[in-house]
Design a protein around this motif. Structure first.
Motif, PDB file in Angstrom:
ATOM      1  N   LYS A 137      99.272 -17.852 -41.220  1.00 52.16           N
ATOM      2  CA  LYS A 137      98.731 -18.717 -42.275  1.00 52.16           C
ATOM      3  C   LYS A 137      97.502 -18.038 -42.856  1.00 52.16           C
ATOM      4  O   LYS A 137      96.576 -17.702 -42.122  1.00 52.16           O
ATOM      5  CB  LYS A 137      98.383 -20.081 -41.704  1.00 52.16           C
ATOM      6  CG  LYS A 137      97.911 -21.057 -42.758  1.00 52.16           C
ATOM      7  CD  LYS A 137      97.923 -22.480 -42.236  1.00 52.16           C
ATOM      8  CE  LYS A 137      96.588 -22.829 -41.617  1.00 52.16           C
ATOM      9  NZ  LYS A 137      96.582 -24.222 -41.123  1.00 52.16           N
ATOM     10  N   ASP A 148      96.534 -21.892 -46.848  1.00 51.16           N
ATOM     11  CA  ASP A 148      95.719 -23.099 -46.697  1.00 51.16           C
ATOM     12  C   ASP A 148      94.538 -23.012 -47.649  1.00 51.16           C
ATOM     13  O   ASP A 148      93.747 -22.070 -47.576  1.00 51.16           O
ATOM     14  CB  ASP A 148      95.230 -23.190 -45.240  1.00 51.16           C
ATOM     15  CG  ASP A 148      94.529 -24.506 -44.930  1.00 51.16           C
ATOM     16  OD1 ASP A 148      94.308 -25.303 -45.866  1.00 51.16           O
ATOM     17  OD2 ASP A 148      94.221 -24.741 -43.746  1.00 51.16           O
ATOM     18  N   ASN A 197      92.222 -25.491 -48.024  1.00 43.40           N
ATOM     19  CA  ASN A 197      91.099 -26.284 -47.513  1.00 43.40           C
ATOM     20  C   ASN A 197      90.358 -27.074 -48.600  1.00 43.40           C
ATOM     21  O   ASN A 197      89.127 -27.148 -48.608  1.00 43.40           O
ATOM     22  CB  ASN A 197      90.095 -25.396 -46.744  1.00 43.40           C
ATOM     23  CG  ASN A 197      90.595 -25.106 -45.336  1.00 43.40           C
ATOM     24  OD1 ASN A 197      91.035 -23.998 -45.051  1.00 43.40           O
ATOM     25  ND2 ASN A 197      90.588 -26.098 -44.465  1.00 43.40           N
ATOM     26  N   GLU A 211      98.950 -25.565 -47.950  1.00 44.51           N
ATOM     27  CA  GLU A 211      98.259 -26.646 -47.241  1.00 44.51           C
ATOM     28  C   GLU A 211      96.988 -27.062 -47.966  1.00 44.51           C
ATOM     29  O   GLU A 211      96.202 -26.209 -48.392  1.00 44.51           O
ATOM     30  CB  GLU A 211      97.917 -26.167 -45.817  1.00 44.51           C
ATOM     31  CG  GLU A 211      97.214 -27.219 -44.976  1.00 44.51           C
ATOM     32  CD  GLU A 211      97.024 -26.761 -43.527  1.00 44.51           C
ATOM     33  OE1 GLU A 211      97.600 -25.740 -43.135  1.00 44.51           O
ATOM     34  OE2 GLU A 211      96.283 -27.442 -42.795  1.00 44.51           O
ATOM     35  N   ASP A 250      96.581 -32.106 -44.544  1.00 48.81           N
ATOM     36  CA  ASP A 250      95.930 -31.996 -43.241  1.00 48.81           C
ATOM     37  C   ASP A 250      94.898 -33.130 -43.122  1.00 48.81           C
ATOM     38  O   ASP A 250      95.197 -34.207 -42.584  1.00 48.81           O
ATOM     39  CB  ASP A 250      95.278 -30.602 -43.138  1.00 48.81           C
ATOM     40  CG  ASP A 250      94.447 -30.378 -41.881  1.00 48.81           C
ATOM     41  OD1 ASP A 250      94.295 -31.321 -41.085  1.00 48.81           O
ATOM     42  OD2 ASP A 250      93.930 -29.255 -41.692  1.00 48.81           O
TER      43      ASP A 250
HETATM   44 MG    MG Z   1      94.016 -27.106 -42.628  1.00 43.34          MG
END
Ligand code: MG
Length: 375
Positions: free
Chosen positions: A162, A189, A191, A214, A239
């Protein structure tokens, strides 16, 4: 069982590589470890809260305070014997604090399963003796640095990587990694660093056959996530906002995500995690086990969970050596790209007494007879 005493151990564990967040860089991790002593035996667990409120409002010292002031006194006040499966309900009068709740719940599961001679993986319905390991590669200085790091991880045996991305360090970096590793299971990801205005930019990731993107947008903007998902071919995984089975169900209904990162701490324990798991199977959502820089104690829970058949993708399940020079428990090691599910009862691992001694900053003992129970 009846809860007789609890020990709260605070450790400072040196990290192999610094961990960066909005609160700065850390070279060690403040870890809260819970030991429960019940009439039937003892159990251990780790609270996965970060030292700072950077991932969610919870943080280590706050988690310890809510355990001491509310969660543990509440369990001491239960006069009838109870099962680990009822802890979620018993703690429900306390709003929020899922990671603190998960820590005491998992420790009680460990105690109960040890006394019954059962492994956590079996109690949850796990079938895999080995789970495929995944690893996270942070935002490097440039594309070449990231390609080199991915090469190292692949060489170690990781089967899924990832990549962390951020505005200005995204499409070209992912392209470079994809070109170097055409067949690698790859995920990215964000974030929460992007906005819906970045839809066109993020759609450029579609050509790289990523398993998912993500958390590209802010955690609380579910509608924007649904709008973005409708414009991308790459599936969206969420997430931070998935704090319960209800929120998972609503995000799936809205189309805000089609892939779920399941973290036991974030949803408040194993009981809720299993509700999320069943829901994701019912909705045919992509599903994998997320990680929070755990020691071997938390990793054991994640690995047991990932042994269930319904997890469709490798999780953030890395070997101990990725995080720790010396793990708190016997280390989890990578073998043929997999981690072995512990074979012992309960979590299957416990803190090494020497590691507890070496890294401990404080320990607090709470005994049932000395604590005034919460009503
Ligand atoms: Mg995450």
């Amino acid at each position: 069982m009846r809860l007789e005493a609890v020990e709260l151990h605070r450790l400072e564990m040196p990290l192999v590589r610094p961990f960066r967040s909005a609160h700065g860089e850390r070279t060690s991790r403040d870890v809260l470890v819970v030991r429960v002593v019940c009439d039937e035996g003892e159990g251990w667990a780790e609270c996965v809260a970060e030292p700072d409120p950077s991932y969610s409002p919870e943080y280590t010292a706050g988690a310890q305070a809510v355990l001491e002031d509310h969660l543990i006194p509440r369990l001491f006040g239960i006069s009838e014997p109870f099962e680990a499966s009822s802890v979620r309900g018993l703690l429900s009068p306390v709003v929020g604090h899922p990671m603190a709740k998960a820590a005491i719940e998992v420790a009680l599961w460990d105690a109960q399963l040890r006394s019954q001679g059962q492994r956590l993986a079996d109690a949850l319905g796990g079938i895999r003796p080995l789970v495929p390991a995944g690893v996270v590669v942070g935002i490097g200085a440039d594309a070449a640095t990231m390609v080199a790091e991915v090469a190292d991880r692949v060489e170690e045996g990781y089967r899924r990587v990832k990549l962390k991305i951020a505005p200005g360090a995204d499409v070209e970096r992912v392209r470079a990694v994809r070109e170097a590793f055409p067949d690698l299971a790859l995920q990215v990801d964000g974030n929460g660093a992007y906005s819906v205005a970045d839809a066109l930019l993020l759609s450029k990731l579609d050509e790289f056959e990523l398993q998912y993107l993500e958390q590209p947008l802010a955690p609380d903007d579910w509608l924007a996530s649904a709008r973005l998902a409708s414009q991308l071919r790459t599936p969206i995984c969420l997430d931070e906002p998935l704090v319960s089975a209800v929120s998972v169900g609503q995000c799936l209904d809205l189309g805000a995500c089609s892939v779920v990162n399941l973290k036991v701490g974030r949803v408040g324990g194993l009981q809720e995690a299993m509700d999320v798991y069943r829901l994701c199977i019912e909705r045919r959502a992509g599903l994998w086990v997320g990680g929070m820089l755990e020691t071997g104690l938390g990793r054991a829970v994640n690995v047991a969970l990932a042994s269930l058949a319904g997890f469709t993708m490798p999780g953030d399940l890395s070997a101990s050596s990725r995080y720790w020079h010396e793990d708190l428990t016997e280390p989890f090691e990578l073998k043929d790209g997999c981690l072995a599910v512990p074979t012992d009862t309960g979590l299957g691992v416990a803190p090494r007494p020497d590691m507890l001694r070496k890294n401990r900053r404080s320990v607090k003992l709470m005994k049932r007879e000395e604590i005034r129970a919460k009503p």
